[in-house]
Scaffold this motif. Structure first.
Motif, PDB file in Angstrom:
ATOM      1  N   GLU A   1      21.984  10.313  -0.918  1.00  0.00           N
ATOM      2  CA  GLU A   1      20.741  10.109  -1.252  1.00  0.00           C
ATOM      3  C   GLU A   1      20.303   9.898  -2.616  1.00  0.00           C
TER       4      GLU A   1
ATOM      5  N   TYR B   1       5.496  12.303   3.540  1.00  0.00           N
ATOM      6  CA  TYR B   1       7.329  11.923   3.832  1.00  0.00           C
ATOM      7  C   TYR B   1       7.228  11.503   5.048  1.00  0.00           C
TER       8      TYR B   1
ATOM      9  N   GLY C   1       7.023  10.206  -8.653  1.00  0.00           N
ATOM     10  CA  GLY C   1       8.714  10.429  -7.687  1.00  0.00           C
ATOM     11  C   GLY C   1       9.009   9.957  -6.436  1.00  0.00           C
ATOM     12  N   GLY C   2      10.661   9.921  -6.385  1.00  0.00           N
ATOM     13  CA  GLY C   2      10.799   9.494  -4.715  1.00  0.00           C
ATOM     14  C   GLY C   2      11.930  10.257  -4.368  1.00  0.00           C
ATOM     15  N   ASN C   3      12.290  10.101  -2.976  1.00  0.00           N
ATOM     16  CA  ASN C   3      14.345  10.468  -2.519  1.00  0.00           C
ATOM     17  C   ASN C   3      14.034   9.694  -0.643  1.00  0.00           C
TER      18      ASN C   3
ATOM     19  N   GLY D   1      12.848  10.060   3.635  1.00  0.00           N
ATOM     20  CA  GLY D   1      12.411  10.364   2.364  1.00  0.00           C
ATOM     21  C   GLY D   1      10.929  10.781   2.241  1.00  0.00           C
TER      22      GLY D   1
ATOM     23  N   SER E   1      16.946   9.807  -5.493  1.00  0.00           N
ATOM     24  CA  SER E   1      16.376  10.017  -6.195  1.00  0.00           C
ATOM     25  C   SER E   1      15.300   9.948  -7.749  1.00  0.00           C
TER      26      SER E   1
ATOM     27  N   ASN F   1       6.181  11.951  -3.997  1.00  0.00           N
ATOM     28  CA  ASN F   1       5.316  12.883  -4.484  1.00  0.00           C
ATOM     29  C   ASN F   1       4.786  12.143  -5.127  1.00  0.00           C
TER      30      ASN F   1
ATOM     31  N   GLU G   1      12.137   9.308 -10.517  1.00  0.00           N
ATOM     32  CA  GLU G   1      11.194  10.105 -11.042  1.00  0.00           C
ATOM     33  C   GLU G   1      11.025   9.150 -12.236  1.00  0.00           C
TER      34      GLU G   1
ATOM     35  N   SER H   1      17.129   9.338   1.812  1.00  0.00           N
ATOM     36  CA  SER H   1      18.648   9.320   2.302  1.00  0.00           C
ATOM     37  C   SER H   1      18.611   8.848   2.964  1.00  0.00           C
TER      38      SER H   1
ATOM     39  N   TYR I   1       1.777  14.191  -1.206  1.00  0.00           N
ATOM     40  CA  TYR I   1       3.262  14.193  -1.052  1.00  0.00           C
ATOM     41  C   TYR I   1       3.300  13.644   0.191  1.00  0.00           C
TER      42      TYR I   1
END
Length: 319
Positions: free
Chosen positions: A37, A176, A54-56, A158, A39, A161, A41, A58, A174
């Motif tokens: 994962e 997704y 920001g973002g993530n 993922g 992440s 934000n 920002e 996985s 947000y």
């Protein structure tokens, strides 16, 4: 790993009257999930504009390591079709198990050419029907020709934000999304086939093969599906389950100190918020984000109620 372990049908044990799945919950094995994962920002300010983005993302690989005394577990029963998922040691959980197809027969010549040793591989086929791949080469389409045709597990998941602030105003969003998974719309078996007296989904007639629409992606409509275009579970029935959804959006305004002091408050914020405002997806069913009572039926859309869209107004007050 808890799974709905099948038991013989003659026991009369049916826990789910909709899926008609016979079994008892047992800790029958183990699985391994491996992945990464990431992440990130970034924050900054340009004059009065403050921003934070920001973002993530996985990536997970799933593998079944043990299933106790059984070789595999079949699940995901659809009426008139049967089980469509298989959990097997060495593979990922609840993968779709069915037939691979090679397009649509366009003519009698193509049907007659699809043979082995003088016998038609699909003797009930007509122009406009699906062509199923004879995997084992025995000259007929049977259960032995089934293969892995997709996974309900996404390749990646993922979120993003976005936060902005400017002169008392604030904006938050947000997103997704998932990518790389397949979804089976169980209702399409009945509402897209033209079979019996079921209603039809929008676009069914326009997207079905006919002599004047030979480039259609779906097979012909038939009152009796003698070729089992929709009764044989195949890769044709699976859809891309990737989607991007705006889960939360909020726009607010915080009143300045000279206003809150007069009202005897330390904070006064007015905001408008919405949830599930829109979803970008190619999935034709009601909801790409399927839910399931069992991990063995992941990725099957039985017609569950879709995520509700909500609009909210509110005040944040502090004294």
């Amino acid at each position: 790993m808890l799974l709905d372990n099948p038991v013989p049908g003659y026991t009369g044990l049916f826990e789910d009257p909709v899926e008609l799945s016979a079994g008892i919950w047992e800790n029958v094995g183990s699985i391994r999930n491996q992945g990464i994962e990431v992440s990130l920002e970034y924050r900054g300010q340009v004059n009065k504009l403050k921003y934070r983005v920001g973002g993530n993302v996985s990536f997970v690989k799933n593998k079944v390591l043990e299933l106790g005394a059984v070789e595999f577990i079949s699940a995901g029963n659809i009426r008139e079709v049967g089980d469509i998922t298989r959990t097997q040691v060495g593979s990922s959980i609840a993968r779709f198990w069915g037939y691979k197809t090679d397009g649509i027969f366009q003519s009698w010549e193509e049907i007659n050419a699809y043979q082995k040793e003088g016998s038609l591989i699909q003797p009930n086929a007509k122009p406009g029907d699906l062509k199923f791949i004879d995997k084992n080469g025995d000259g007929q389409i049977t259960d032995d020709d089934k293969d892995w045709i997709g996974s309900p597990l996404p390749t990646a998941t993922g979120g993003i934000n976005i936060n902005l602030e400017y002169n008392g105003f604030d904006f938050r969003a947000y997103f997704y999304g998932v990518v790389g998974n397949k979804v089976m719309d169980a209702n399409s078996v009945f509402y897209s086939s033209g079979k019996d007296l079921y209603n039809s989904l929008a676009g069914t007639y326009e997207n079905a093969w006919s002599e004047t629409n030979t480039s259609a992606k779906n097979p012909r409509l038939a009152a009796k599906d003698e070729n089992a275009n929709y009764q044989r579970f195949s890769d044709h029935l699976l859809q891309n389950g990737s989607y991007l959804r705006l889960k939360d959006l909020q726009i607010g305004y915080s009143f300045k100190r000279n206003v809150t002091d007069k009202l005897g408050m330390t904070k006064l914020r007015l905001y408008f918020a919405t949830q599930n405002l829109f979803t970008i997806t190619s999935y034709k069913g009601m909801e790409p984000e399927t839910s399931s009572a069992s991990v063995s039926t992941l990725g099957i859309d039985y017609g569950n109620y879709p995520s509700a869209r909500a609009y909210l107004f509110g005040l944040n007050v502090a004294f």
